[in-house]
Motif scaffolding. Sequence first.
Motif, PDB file in Angstrom:
ATOM      1  N   SER A  82      -6.705  13.525  -1.635  1.00 13.81           N
ATOM      2  CA  SER A  82      -7.300  14.807  -1.242  1.00 13.81           C
ATOM      3  C   SER A  82      -6.401  15.612  -0.309  1.00 13.81           C
ATOM      4  O   SER A  82      -6.626  16.805  -0.105  1.00 13.81           O
ATOM      5  N   PHE A  83      -5.368  14.977   0.244  1.00 16.05           N
ATOM      6  CA  PHE A  83      -4.488  15.676   1.188  1.00 16.05           C
ATOM      7  C   PHE A  83      -3.372  16.430   0.479  1.00 16.05           C
ATOM      8  O   PHE A  83      -3.073  17.577   0.818  1.00 16.05           O
ATOM      9  N   TYR A  84      -2.755  15.809  -0.525  1.00 12.11           N
ATOM     10  CA  TYR A  84      -1.582  16.393  -1.165  1.00 12.11           C
ATOM     11  C   TYR A  84      -1.972  17.260  -2.361  1.00 12.11           C
ATOM     12  O   TYR A  84      -2.771  16.856  -3.207  1.00 12.11           O
ATOM     13  N   SER A  85      -1.368  18.440  -2.430  1.00 18.35           N
ATOM     14  CA  SER A  85      -1.709  19.385  -3.503  1.00 18.35           C
ATOM     15  C   SER A  85      -1.213  18.925  -4.869  1.00 18.35           C
ATOM     16  O   SER A  85      -1.610  19.483  -5.892  1.00 18.35           O
TER      17      SER A  85
ATOM     18  N   LEU B  70      -3.032  27.492  -9.359  1.00 15.40           N
ATOM     19  CA  LEU B  70      -3.209  26.875  -8.052  1.00 15.40           C
ATOM     20  C   LEU B  70      -2.289  27.511  -7.015  1.00 15.40           C
ATOM     21  O   LEU B  70      -1.176  27.937  -7.335  1.00 15.40           O
ATOM     22  N   GLU B  71      -2.763  27.536  -5.784  1.00 21.23           N
ATOM     23  CA  GLU B  71      -1.958  27.981  -4.652  1.00 21.23           C
ATOM     24  C   GLU B  71      -1.457  26.749  -3.922  1.00 21.23           C
ATOM     25  O   GLU B  71      -2.214  25.819  -3.661  1.00 21.23           O
ATOM     26  N   VAL B  72      -0.164  26.713  -3.604  1.00 26.99           N
ATOM     27  CA  VAL B  72       0.407  25.570  -2.898  1.00 26.99           C
ATOM     28  C   VAL B  72       1.131  26.041  -1.648  1.00 26.99           C
ATOM     29  O   VAL B  72       1.534  27.204  -1.533  1.00 26.99           O
ATOM     30  N   GLU B  73       1.277  25.111  -0.718  1.00 26.71           N
ATOM     31  CA  GLU B  73       1.944  25.395   0.546  1.00 26.71           C
ATOM     32  C   GLU B  73       3.347  24.809   0.535  1.00 26.71           C
ATOM     33  O   GLU B  73       3.520  23.593   0.402  1.00 26.71           O
ATOM     34  N   CYS B  74       4.324  25.661   0.631  1.00 29.52           N
ATOM     35  CA  CYS B  74       5.745  25.324   0.735  1.00 29.52           C
ATOM     36  C   CYS B  74       6.245  24.420  -0.384  1.00 29.52           C
ATOM     37  O   CYS B  74       6.104  23.196  -0.345  1.00 29.52           O
ATOM     38  N   ALA B  75       6.857  25.039  -1.354  1.00 29.51           N
ATOM     39  CA  ALA B  75       7.476  24.309  -2.463  1.00 29.51           C
ATOM     40  C   ALA B  75       8.805  23.688  -2.036  1.00 29.51           C
ATOM     41  O   ALA B  75       9.384  22.891  -2.764  1.00 29.51           O
ATOM     42  N   GLY B  76       9.296  24.073  -0.847  1.00 28.97           N
ATOM     43  CA  GLY B  76      10.540  23.492  -0.352  1.00 28.97           C
ATOM     44  C   GLY B  76      11.785  24.085  -0.985  1.00 28.97           C
ATOM     45  O   GLY B  76      12.848  23.473  -0.952  1.00 28.97           O
TER      46      GLY B  76
ATOM     47  N   GLN C 253       0.815  -1.213   0.000  1.00 33.86           N
ATOM     48  CA  GLN C 253       0.000   0.000   0.000  1.00 33.86           C
ATOM     49  C   GLN C 253       0.851   1.267   0.000  1.00 33.86           C
ATOM     50  O   GLN C 253       0.360   2.350  -0.349  1.00 33.86           O
ATOM     51  N   SER C 254       2.117   1.125   0.335  1.00 31.88           N
ATOM     52  CA  SER C 254       3.035   2.274   0.323  1.00 31.88           C
ATOM     53  C   SER C 254       3.240   2.820  -1.080  1.00 31.88           C
ATOM     54  O   SER C 254       3.742   3.941  -1.242  1.00 31.88           O
ATOM     55  N   ALA C 255       2.851   2.041  -2.092  1.00 34.67           N
ATOM     56  CA  ALA C 255       3.015   2.486  -3.480  1.00 34.67           C
ATOM     57  C   ALA C 255       1.875   3.384  -3.941  1.00 34.67           C
ATOM     58  O   ALA C 255       1.847   3.790  -5.104  1.00 34.67           O
ATOM     59  N   VAL C 256       0.965   3.716  -3.055  1.00 33.62           N
ATOM     60  CA  VAL C 256      -0.227   4.466  -3.469  1.00 33.62           C
ATOM     61  C   VAL C 256       0.117   5.810  -4.105  1.00 33.62           C
ATOM     62  O   VAL C 256      -0.506   6.213  -5.097  1.00 33.62           O
ATOM     63  N   MET C 257       1.115   6.515  -3.576  1.00 32.69           N
ATOM     64  CA  MET C 257       1.413   7.849  -4.097  1.00 32.69           C
ATOM     65  C   MET C 257       1.982   7.816  -5.514  1.00 32.69           C
ATOM     66  O   MET C 257       1.488   8.543  -6.390  1.00 32.69           O
TER      67      MET C 257
END
Length: 207
Positions: A76-79, A131-137, A34-38
């Motif tokens: 739905s969590f990750y932009s 789109l607006e995103v939070e912290c591009a790093g 299930q870790s491969a979901v992303m």
Amino acid sequence: MSVSVKNSETFEFTPENLEWAKGQIAKYPEGRQQSAVMPLLHKAQDQNGGWITVPIMEYIADMLDMPYIRVHEVASFYSMYNLKPVGKHVIEVCTTTPCWLRGSDDIVRTCKEELGIGFGETTEDGEFTLLEVECAGACVNAPVIAYKEEYYEDLDESSTRAFIRGIKAGKVPAAGPQINRFKACPMGGPTSLTEYAPENLTGGGDK
């Protein structure tokens, strides 16, 4: 227990993408697939024209033997995942504190003026989504725009206009810093490992 969410549409990976997906799943120990979901969501989004549908999440949930709701939680969590159709060109503007302190308000205003849309909207011709995103790093190179998995950094109003107009004209500027900076080195040039930097720095992307 899985949540059943049925949709009249269907989704399947292309044969090539299915083989790729199997390779991703195989990277994880037994019981941890299930870790491969992303990565699977990312590949499915690419195949589907830039957005994630309910059938896609159902398909991946079945493939990984996990509840549908868990896949939906990730999507739905990750932009990086879009749950509605987007334009051909998706422009993501970081507005987190470091970018804001370095002038992201000007970048946002310029994007809205050039595109005629606000955050979360797509132009009528279907070409652009903003789109607006939070912290591009990439805080040291703030303010930052993400576009087609590349970063456009050290932006100001002028370089942002040039960036958008370049896309419209089919001539996208080089990614990286849009000023006379090498990667994330100090403005005056690197102070160590100087043999890896170009002798003459010119603005408009890493050299």
